[in-house]
Design a protein around this motif. Structure first.
Motif, short mmCIF file in Angstrom:
data_model
loop_
_atom_site.label_atom_id
_atom_site.label_comp_id
_atom_site.label_asym_id
_atom_site.label_seq_id
_atom_site.Cartn_x
_atom_site.Cartn_y
_atom_site.Cartn_z
N THR A 155 -13.44 -12.68 39.37
CA THR A 155 -12.98 -11.32 39.66
C THR A 155 -12.62 -11.19 41.13
N ARG A 210 -12.29 0.53 44.62
CA ARG A 210 -10.98 0.52 43.94
C ARG A 210 -10.53 -0.90 43.64
N ALA A 211 -10.69 -1.79 44.63
CA ALA A 211 -10.26 -3.17 44.45
C ALA A 211 -11.07 -3.88 43.37
N SER A 232 -11.29 1.55 35.29
CA SER A 232 -10.77 2.64 36.11
C SER A 232 -11.87 3.67 36.33
N TYR A 233 -11.68 4.51 37.33
CA TYR A 233 -12.63 5.59 37.56
C TYR A 233 -12.75 6.49 36.33
N GLN A 271 -9.40 -12.93 42.03
CA GLN A 271 -8.25 -12.14 41.57
C GLN A 271 -7.82 -11.10 42.59
N ILE A 272 -8.78 -10.55 43.34
CA ILE A 272 -8.44 -9.57 44.39
C ILE A 272 -7.70 -10.27 45.52
N PHE A 301 -12.80 -2.50 40.87
CA PHE A 301 -12.51 -1.91 39.57
C PHE A 301 -11.19 -2.43 39.01
N GLU A 302 -10.16 -2.47 39.85
CA GLU A 302 -8.85 -2.93 39.36
C GLU A 302 -8.92 -4.37 38.88
N ALA A 303 -9.60 -5.23 39.65
CA ALA A 303 -9.70 -6.63 39.27
C ALA A 303 -10.52 -6.82 38.00
N GLY A 362 -10.59 -4.66 35.57
CA GLY A 362 -9.95 -3.95 34.45
C GLY A 362 -10.65 -2.65 34.09
#
Length: 305
Positions: free
Chosen positions: A208, A143-144, A152-153, A211-212, A146-148, A150
């Motif tokens: 990336t 999840r972390a 999504s699942y 960014q997390i 993917f979010e960083a 950009g």
């Protein structure tokens, strides 16, 4: 269904130590087996058990329920458990958790079948991927990342929630393009996969990871870690922590800490990830309090003044 293996010393007594690990094809399990053998031999009158689990999140919840004495867990999962992050699988704060030691880093390892054409994070949309068991430590990492990045699942062509071995089998059978797993370097399921398949290990760029933010740090999977991997691959690393709980006696926690550091050769023989276990770093970056027994050992060793 949980898989368990029992390792019982010759001396029978009242001291019971259940070591909570992860899947049998990961790194936690062989290290947990080594720990159980060390404790069986070194703690008089003890009886030990190794329990294979879904790893970090399940382990922490089991500890809080008093169903284990020591467990392996990712640092970010431990922090979320202490906060009581419901979305991460912790409906309440697990305030009984206590740290034994920061041990070795987990590396986020994104593995893709070479035939899938996935060579970067930007290639993942439209492809199939497994991200670990739901709300597992690995899936929280996914999840972390993917979010960083950009992503999504929903961008994926198909999403599976599967651990190491099952993910590898689907890739072998051309039923899955890729998997994201969090583990120590040289993890068995990737080694096994490279014996029959050409794979790509997908880079996670340092920007990336930055960014997390903490506890994620930029890291590298060194060239030659896996068959066919000729270059260093940038990725993210997250520290692993050995965790206990306040219901474990000070003396038992002291012995568990002491015996691990006195038998690092056996830990390293069980898996190369243990090469990174260093007493000088054992109390760094812990998101929960030390167990009083572990603190006593570190004071004896001069790690805590």
């Amino acid at each position: 269904m949980l898989c368990t293996a029992f390792i019982t010393p010759a001396v029978h007594g009242q001291e019971f130590i259940n070591v909570l690990t992860g899947g049998t094809s990961g790194v936690y399990y062989p290290l947990g087996v080594a720990l159980s053998e060390i404790y069986a031999d070194g703690i008089e009158g003890s009886r030990t058990q190794v329990q294979a689990t879904k790893a970090s999140v399940e382990n922490l919840n089991l500890l809080a329920q008093g169903r284990g004495e020591i467990a392996f867990a990712l640092g970010d999962s431990v922090a979320l458990a202490w906060e009581g992050n419901e979305e991460a699988g912790f409906p309440r704060r697990l305030e009984s958790l206590r740290a034994i030691a920061a041990i070795y880093p987990n590396y986020v390892q994104i593995v893709a079948d070479a035939q899938s054409g996935i060579v970067s994070l930007e290639d993942l949309p439209g492809k199939s991927m497994s991200v670990g068991a739901p709300a597992s430590g690995t899936e929280l990492n996914a999840r972390a990342i993917f979010e960083a990045a950009g992503i999504s699942y929903e961008d994926l062509g198909r999403l599976e929630y599967l651990p190491y071995a099952e993910s590898a089998e689907l890739i072998k059978n051309r039923q899955l393009d890729s998997t994201l797993q969090s583990a120590g370097l040289g993890v068995a399921f990737i080694q096994d996969l490279t014996a029959t398949h050409s794979i790509n290990i997908v880079a996670i760029p340092p920007e990336t990871v930055v960014q997390i933010g903490e506890p994620y740090v930029p890291a590298v999977i060194p060239a030659g870690t896996y068959r066919g991997q000729d270059e260093d691959i940038p990725t993210a690393a997250i520290g692993n922590i050995l965790v206990s709980h306040e219901g474990v006696s000070e003396e038992t926690a002291y012995q568990m800490t002491k015996l691990m550091f006195e038998n690092l050769d056996l830990m390293r023989a069980a898996h190369s990830a243990a090469e990174s276990i260093d007493i000088e770093a054992a109390i760094k970056g812990l998101p929960i309090p030390l167990h009083a027994g572990a603190e006593r050992y570190y004071r004896e060793q001069g790690i805590i003044q």
